[in-house]
Write a protein that holds these residues in place. Sequence first.
Motif, PDB file in Angstrom:
ATOM      1  N   GLU A   1       0.975  -1.220  -0.060  1.00  0.00           N
ATOM      2  CA  GLU A   1       0.075  -0.041  -0.050  1.00  0.00           C
ATOM      3  C   GLU A   1       0.944   1.146  -0.124  1.00  0.00           C
ATOM      4  O   GLU A   1       0.448   2.149  -0.502  1.00  0.00           O
ATOM      5  CB  GLU A   1      -0.738   0.019   1.210  1.00  0.00           C
TER       6      GLU A   1
ATOM      7  N   LEU B   1      -4.436   2.449  -7.033  1.00  0.00           N
ATOM      8  CA  LEU B   1      -5.296   1.333  -6.491  1.00  0.00           C
ATOM      9  C   LEU B   1      -4.651   0.640  -5.495  1.00  0.00           C
ATOM     10  O   LEU B   1      -3.433   0.572  -5.161  1.00  0.00           O
ATOM     11  CB  LEU B   1      -5.076   0.347  -7.982  1.00  0.00           C
ATOM     12  N   ARG B   2      -5.574  -0.107  -4.559  1.00  0.00           N
ATOM     13  CA  ARG B   2      -5.133  -1.119  -3.596  1.00  0.00           C
ATOM     14  C   ARG B   2      -4.235  -1.955  -4.059  1.00  0.00           C
ATOM     15  O   ARG B   2      -4.323  -2.375  -5.504  1.00  0.00           O
ATOM     16  CB  ARG B   2      -6.318  -1.529  -2.839  1.00  0.00           C
TER      17      ARG B   2
ATOM     18  N   GLU C   1      -4.238  -5.383  -4.045  1.00  0.00           N
ATOM     19  CA  GLU C   1      -4.945  -6.588  -4.735  1.00  0.00           C
ATOM     20  C   GLU C   1      -5.645  -5.940  -5.893  1.00  0.00           C
ATOM     21  O   GLU C   1      -5.800  -6.914  -6.816  1.00  0.00           O
ATOM     22  CB  GLU C   1      -5.771  -7.347  -3.449  1.00  0.00           C
ATOM     23  N   THR C   2      -6.302  -4.794  -5.979  1.00  0.00           N
ATOM     24  CA  THR C   2      -6.679  -4.203  -7.137  1.00  0.00           C
ATOM     25  C   THR C   2      -5.704  -4.280  -8.280  1.00  0.00           C
ATOM     26  O   THR C   2      -6.218  -4.403  -9.421  1.00  0.00           O
ATOM     27  CB  THR C   2      -7.410  -2.874  -7.018  1.00  0.00           C
TER      28      THR C   2
END
Lengths: 230, 230
Positions: free
Chosen positions: B188, B214-215, B217-218
């Motif tokens: 992050e 984006l995060r 995982e995204t």
Amino acid sequence: MMHLFFDPDLHADTSMLSEEEAHHAVHVLRLQAGDRIGLLNGRGARASAEIVTIDKKQCRVRIIGLEQGPPERSGTIHLAVAPTKQMERFEWCVEKCTEIGVDRITPLLTFRTERSRIRKDRLERIAIAAMKQSQRSWSPTMDDPMDIAALLRQARPSQRYFGWCTGDHQALTALRRPGDVLLLIGPEGDFTAEEADLLRTNGSAAVSLGRARLRTETAAVVGCTLLNMV
Amino acid sequence: MMHLFFDPDLHADTSMLSEEEAHHAVHVLRLQAGDRIGLLNGRGARASAEIVTIDKKQCRVRIIGLEQGPPERSGTIHLAVAPTKQMERFEWCVEKCTEIGVDRITPLLTFRTERSRIRKDRLERIAIAAMKQSQRSWSPTMDDPMDIAALLRQARPSQRYFGWCTGDHQALTALRRPGDVLLLIGPEGDFTAEEADLLRTNGSAAVSLGRARLRTETAAVVGCTLLNMV
């Protein structure tokens, strides 16, 4: 980085945070009078503000600067997606599509949709949180659930596609042109042949979103990714 | 549609399902001797089989037909991604990337990685389940966590990219060419400047995965989507 808060009624001068936002400011972030925060209205406006008064239930702020930003995309993206049986998957879908970029989300009721009731307020909060997390100023409009016929009457974009595993389709990336787009994603059992006919008759083109058969929420995220490439 | 089961040691003749798979066959699906099932080994082989004996703990099957399928992609996709603080998000990431298409997943330890311990066995089960769900026959290899230096020594692709928010980057879609690819997604807090230097020195190009931040995982899911477009 300033902490961001949501105020749908953001305007110049002053703002009163919602009880939920005030609670977060007081109990989680421990903010105090004089602290600076950012405010978003989810429709492109961003303000910097100073806390005037703050207690357990209320937080009043003085707006220092207010700017209206432009839309993130020249063509809007309207995603109509069948709610999944497990609510968690649909919530994940809303969060991820908001991060990636979407303007309007319609929970789509189809013959094989596995869930008809959704918690719109909860989905709106998830979208707003995703907007804040990605530090952007646009959050998608969330509709009440509606069926295909109602969607086709309401939807604005003339460029329309539906994910279709069962029959003939072309790659979304091959067909997509600039401008507003409506993308329909069906339930796990796919659209029925009659629904596909209805969609084609009303100007929607059948598309594939890749090589594999994707879960509904995955197809929605892949679709948003591909549509944001233009 | 035949029910699909996983057998990593799939070969002609007979197979014994694992206790976990046998339990699922007996207690959830209520299968019986004589029923037909499908078997996958996660490396492209697909077999049809007939249940010979089945009880609470064991299930023996007779292989009727065994086919080795080709790889899904001409260029392999190796994803190295920093484990997220919330394990659930990383599990979603593994599931979605498997659905969309990935050949190898490395949990990546970086300066700002928020979690160093992962449950590799659990992630492998999630990937296998996603493979079965999408009715495909390839499941990604899951590595033990490793740091950037170890990854760069081990990784095979010469075409390498890392998601980079902080500094200069180009769109992944602009740089991507056919062939095997390694894509690194940081935590992050992003890669540090030193990590970015190390990556660039070792032949990785900084890329953006879209307009928004984006995060983790995204970003991984978006990256897989874009890499599967070739």
